[in-house]
Scaffold this motif. Structure first.
Motif, PDB file in Angstrom:
ATOM      1  N   CYS A  74       0.866  -1.176   0.000  1.00  0.00           N
ATOM      2  CA  CYS A  74       0.000   0.000   0.000  1.00  0.00           C
ATOM      3  C   CYS A  74       0.908   1.233   0.000  1.00  0.00           C
ATOM      4  O   CYS A  74       2.135   1.113  -0.102  1.00  0.00           O
ATOM      5  CB  CYS A  74      -0.907   0.013   1.226  1.00  0.00           C
ATOM      6  N   SER A  75       0.302   2.384   0.136  1.00  0.00           N
ATOM      7  CA  SER A  75       1.035   3.635   0.264  1.00  0.00           C
ATOM      8  C   SER A  75       0.646   4.277   1.597  1.00  0.00           C
ATOM      9  O   SER A  75      -0.375   3.920   2.191  1.00  0.00           O
ATOM     10  CB  SER A  75       0.704   4.569  -0.898  1.00  0.00           C
ATOM     11  N   ALA A  76       1.452   5.213   2.083  1.00  0.00           N
ATOM     12  CA  ALA A  76       1.191   5.798   3.397  1.00  0.00           C
ATOM     13  C   ALA A  76       1.905   7.147   3.513  1.00  0.00           C
ATOM     14  O   ALA A  76       2.737   7.503   2.658  1.00  0.00           O
ATOM     15  CB  ALA A  76       1.653   4.853   4.509  1.00  0.00           C
ATOM     16  N   THR A  77       1.581   7.887   4.586  1.00  0.00           N
ATOM     17  CA  THR A  77       2.062   9.255   4.756  1.00  0.00           C
ATOM     18  C   THR A  77       2.439   9.516   6.206  1.00  0.00           C
ATOM     19  O   THR A  77       1.683   9.161   7.125  1.00  0.00           O
ATOM     20  CB  THR A  77       0.964  10.264   4.347  1.00  0.00           C
ATOM     21  N   VAL A  78       3.579  10.140   6.429  1.00  0.00           N
ATOM     22  CA  VAL A  78       3.991  10.542   7.777  1.00  0.00           C
ATOM     23  C   VAL A  78       3.181  11.768   8.188  1.00  0.00           C
ATOM     24  O   VAL A  78       3.121  12.762   7.462  1.00  0.00           O
ATOM     25  CB  VAL A  78       5.493  10.865   7.826  1.00  0.00           C
ATOM     26  N   VAL A  79       2.529  11.680   9.357  1.00  0.00           N
ATOM     27  CA  VAL A  79       1.707  12.793   9.843  1.00  0.00           C
ATOM     28  C   VAL A  79       2.208  13.258  11.203  1.00  0.00           C
ATOM     29  O   VAL A  79       2.904  12.538  11.913  1.00  0.00           O
ATOM     30  CB  VAL A  79       0.218  12.390   9.942  1.00  0.00           C
ATOM     31  N   LYS A  80       1.848  14.469  11.548  1.00  0.00           N
ATOM     32  CA  LYS A  80       2.289  15.054  12.813  1.00  0.00           C
ATOM     33  C   LYS A  80       1.624  14.352  13.998  1.00  0.00           C
ATOM     34  O   LYS A  80       0.516  13.819  13.894  1.00  0.00           O
ATOM     35  CB  LYS A  80       1.975  16.549  12.835  1.00  0.00           C
ATOM     36  N   ASP A  81       2.311  14.382  15.128  1.00  0.00           N
ATOM     37  CA  ASP A  81       1.817  13.807  16.374  1.00  0.00           C
ATOM     38  C   ASP A  81       1.623  14.939  17.375  1.00  0.00           C
ATOM     39  O   ASP A  81       2.599  15.518  17.854  1.00  0.00           O
ATOM     40  CB  ASP A  81       2.826  12.788  16.910  1.00  0.00           C
ATOM     41  N   PRO A  82       0.380  15.293  17.697  1.00  0.00           N
ATOM     42  CA  PRO A  82       0.159  16.435  18.606  1.00  0.00           C
ATOM     43  C   PRO A  82       0.762  16.238  19.988  1.00  0.00           C
ATOM     44  O   PRO A  82       1.075  17.218  20.667  1.00  0.00           O
ATOM     45  CB  PRO A  82      -1.375  16.523  18.681  1.00  0.00           C
ATOM     46  N   ALA A  83       0.957  14.981  20.406  1.00  0.00           N
ATOM     47  CA  ALA A  83       1.535  14.725  21.733  1.00  0.00           C
ATOM     48  C   ALA A  83       3.057  14.777  21.721  1.00  0.00           C
ATOM     49  O   ALA A  83       3.677  14.861  22.786  1.00  0.00           O
ATOM     50  CB  ALA A  83       1.067  13.361  22.254  1.00  0.00           C
ATOM     51  N   ASN A  84       3.656  14.736  20.541  1.00  0.00           N
ATOM     52  CA  ASN A  84       5.113  14.775  20.407  1.00  0.00           C
ATOM     53  C   ASN A  84       5.493  15.719  19.265  1.00  0.00           C
ATOM     54  O   ASN A  84       5.929  15.279  18.197  1.00  0.00           O
ATOM     55  CB  ASN A  84       5.670  13.374  20.150  1.00  0.00           C
ATOM     56  N   PRO A  85       5.312  17.012  19.459  1.00  0.00           N
ATOM     57  CA  PRO A  85       5.574  17.976  18.385  1.00  0.00           C
ATOM     58  C   PRO A  85       6.996  17.873  17.845  1.00  0.00           C
ATOM     59  O   PRO A  85       7.964  17.846  18.605  1.00  0.00           O
ATOM     60  CB  PRO A  85       5.353  19.334  19.073  1.00  0.00           C
ATOM     61  N   GLY A  86       7.101  17.787  16.531  1.00  0.00           N
ATOM     62  CA  GLY A  86       8.411  17.723  15.884  1.00  0.00           C
ATOM     63  C   GLY A  86       9.074  16.372  15.970  1.00  0.00           C
ATOM     64  O   GLY A  86      10.161  16.180  15.412  1.00  0.00           O
ATOM     65  N   LYS A  87       8.434  15.411  16.647  1.00  0.00           N
ATOM     66  CA  LYS A  87       9.055  14.099  16.852  1.00  0.00           C
ATOM     67  C   LYS A  87       8.051  12.977  16.599  1.00  0.00           C
ATOM     68  O   LYS A  87       7.946  12.018  17.356  1.00  0.00           O
ATOM     69  CB  LYS A  87       9.624  13.993  18.268  1.00  0.00           C
ATOM     70  N   SER A  88       7.318  13.094  15.522  1.00  0.00           N
ATOM     71  CA  SER A  88       6.263  12.122  15.245  1.00  0.00           C
ATOM     72  C   SER A  88       6.810  10.797  14.736  1.00  0.00           C
ATOM     73  O   SER A  88       7.759  10.748  13.957  1.00  0.00           O
ATOM     74  CB  SER A  88       5.289  12.677  14.196  1.00  0.00           C
ATOM     75  N   ASN A  89       6.164   9.719  15.185  1.00  0.00           N
ATOM     76  CA  ASN A  89       6.377   8.378  14.637  1.00  0.00           C
ATOM     77  C   ASN A  89       5.055   7.821  14.109  1.00  0.00           C
ATOM     78  O   ASN A  89       4.841   6.612  14.097  1.00  0.00           O
ATOM     79  CB  ASN A  89       6.944   7.443  15.707  1.00  0.00           C
ATOM     80  N   MET A  90       4.168   8.704  13.663  1.00  0.00           N
ATOM     81  CA  MET A  90       2.844   8.311  13.220  1.00  0.00           C
ATOM     82  C   MET A  90       2.736   8.317  11.705  1.00  0.00           C
ATOM     83  O   MET A  90       3.241   9.225  11.033  1.00  0.00           O
ATOM     84  CB  MET A  90       1.783   9.226  13.848  1.00  0.00           C
ATOM     85  N   VAL A  91       2.061   7.304  11.168  1.00  0.00           N
ATOM     86  CA  VAL A  91       1.911   7.120   9.726  1.00  0.00           C
ATOM     87  C   VAL A  91       0.438   6.881   9.418  1.00  0.00           C
ATOM     88  O   VAL A  91      -0.217   6.056  10.074  1.00  0.00           O
ATOM     89  CB  VAL A  91       2.750   5.926   9.231  1.00  0.00           C
ATOM     90  N   TRP A  92      -0.078   7.580   8.413  1.00  0.00           N
ATOM     91  CA  TRP A  92      -1.490   7.466   8.013  1.00  0.00           C
ATOM     92  C   TRP A  92      -1.600   6.575   6.775  1.00  0.00           C
ATOM     93  O   TRP A  92      -0.821   6.694   5.837  1.00  0.00           O
ATOM     94  CB  TRP A  92      -2.044   8.850   7.699  1.00  0.00           C
ATOM     95  N   THR A  93      -2.602   5.693   6.761  1.00  0.00           N
ATOM     96  CA  THR A  93      -2.848   4.833   5.598  1.00  0.00           C
ATOM     97  C   THR A  93      -4.326   4.450   5.578  1.00  0.00           C
ATOM     98  O   THR A  93      -5.138   5.011   6.319  1.00  0.00           O
ATOM     99  CB  THR A  93      -1.923   3.603   5.618  1.00  0.00           C
ATOM    100  N   ALA A  94      -4.693   3.489   4.733  1.00  0.00           N
ATOM    101  CA  ALA A  94      -6.072   3.015   4.656  1.00  0.00           C
ATOM    102  C   ALA A  94      -6.298   1.880   5.651  1.00  0.00           C
ATOM    103  O   ALA A  94      -5.384   1.110   5.967  1.00  0.00           O
ATOM    104  CB  ALA A  94      -6.389   2.543   3.243  1.00  0.00           C
ATOM    105  N   GLY A  95      -7.537   1.741   6.126  1.00  0.00           N
ATOM    106  CA  GLY A  95      -7.867   0.652   7.026  1.00  0.00           C
ATOM    107  C   GLY A  95      -7.619  -0.707   6.399  1.00  0.00           C
ATOM    108  O   GLY A  95      -7.151  -1.643   7.059  1.00  0.00           O
TER     109      GLY A  95
END
Length: 407
Positions: free
Chosen positions: A176-197
């Motif tokens: 699949c494909s995916a996107t790195v998104v910001k993490d409001p609990a860790n500004p500037g240090k996100s380890n969160m990735v958005w994709t499809a269910g």
């Protein structure tokens, strides 16, 4: 119509796949464990992985698993010693883990080697019907096809947040494909990735996929398939391989999601929290790539949106999954059922493998923001549709962020 399903391949000796909620109830995945393991296939050499916080290590470099965690996994028929040696390929109903507490994704260092990543794109997805005459609610006319264009390489300089997702399931390796998104609990240090269910969970008739790993700026130089056959891993994964440490998708996708017909498509989104395969370097994913996109949960209604740009790695013909492409178009509306939220739809020629890729538009502050992700499209590949992100999507996003707050 059906979800732009992940592309499958059943490769002898390497078969396997990974299984790809609302505010009230979110589905989650448990711990990622770093294991010393030998990857599948005659040419894959295992290496010692850095242990995670849940894993101990003896003086002779043997990995130890806390007894309480080992016992909890065994309750679900999961023996980690067997799992790392290939038991993850067992997809009978007892081992296809479905509920949040049942998901495991131990790091198997070296599993996603260059050959396995490259070959995960070979099989196209099944055809689907382009007829949506039975749809209810508000649906605009089918958009004119928009031909996807190659993102200029190096990809990191033009779409640093975008990357490719690899995972295993019953029929083989998938993408699949995916996107790195910001993490409001860790500004500037996100380890969160958005994709499809549907890139992390098979929906109502399946469970979580396995060996989920994200590669930002995959094939950063835009090499051809022939050139990639001799390329080192640094060319294919220049910013490393990041394994899913935690994943959540919507309750609606788990309950209703299906491979055809668009079931659950209006809620077809997921968020991953990832960790580096090689162990902690002291840098987050956002710091490693130098960027992350904010997520817009109150994007303007369709008539007020000038355009959206969808990015992904289409793998079904005429594409081969090795190049990053984009489509830019003014969105229309697509309603699959009267009860479900209206989806965005754009003209686009991208095919299977582009699922989960981020859709970017101007947010309320006028700056680029992720506003949707690729979910479904027809076999004719003339258009794509993605969910409009509302309270359910925000619930998933916030839950993942809060889980790792301060870490």
């Amino acid at each position: 119509m059906r979800p732009i399903r992940p592309v499958l391949t059943a490769r002898p000796g390497r078969s396997g796949r990974r299984l790809p909620s609302s505010v009230l109830a979110v589905a989650a995945v448990t711990a990622v464990l770093a294991l010393t393991a030998t990857a599948c296939g005659p040419s894959e050499d295992g290496a010692n992985a850095e242990p995670s916080n849940s894993v101990g290590q003896t003086s002779d470099d043997k990995i130890t698993i806390p007894d309480d965690l080992r016992d909890r996994l065994k309750e679900h028929g999961v023996d980690l010693d067997k799992w790392k040696n290939g038991e993850w390929k067992n997809w009978d109903k007892d081992t296809w883990l479905r509920e949040a507490k049942d998901f495991i994704n131990p790091i198997i260092e070296g599993l996603w080697d260059p050959d396995r990543m490259r070959d995960a794109d070979k099989a196209p997805e099944q055809p689907v019907d382009n007829d949506i005459s039975g749809d209810k609610g508000v649906t605009d006319p089918t958009p004119a096809p928009v031909r996807a264009t190659n993102v200029q390489s190096p990809y990191h300089g033009n779409a640093a947040e975008s990357g490719k997702l690899f995972f295993d399931g019953p029929e083989g390796s998938m993408v699949c494909s995916a996107t790195v998104v910001k993490d409001p609990a860790n500004p500037g240090k996100s380890n969160m990735v958005w994709t499809a269910g549907h890139c992390v969970h098979a929906g109502k008739k399946g469970g979580w996929y396995r060996n989920i790993a994200f590669v930002p700026s995959y094939n950063n130089s835009g090499l051809s398939l022939a050139e990639l056959k001799n390329a080192p891993k640094e060319k294919i994964a220049p910013y490393g391989v990041w394994w899913g440490q935690w994943a959540q998708t919507s309750d609606q996708w788990i309950a209703d999601g299906g491979p055809t017909g668009g079931q659950g498509a209006a809620y077809d989104f997921a968020v991953l929290h990832v960790a580096p395969e090689k162990g902690s370097t002291g840098k987050s994913l956002e710091e490693t790539i130098g960027s992350a996109l904010p997520v817009e949960f109150n994007a303007p209604a369709v008539p007020k949106v000038d355009n959206m740009t969808a990015t992904g790695f289409p793998a079904a013909p005429p594409y081969d999954g090795q190049k990053m492409l984009q489509c830019k178009d003014k969105p229309g509306r697509l309603s699959l059922t009267e009860a479900d939220p209206t989806m965005y739809r754009i003209g686009c020629s991208m095919t299977g493998g582009s699922s989960g890729g981020g859709w970017v538009a101007a947010g309320q502050d006028g700056k680029p923001a992720l506003v949707s992700n690729t979910s479904i499209g027809p076999v004719t590949a003339g258009w794509l549709a993605g969910p409009r992100l509302g309270k359910e999507a925000k619930g998933v996003y916030d839950a993942v962020s809060k889980k790792y707050a301060g870490q």
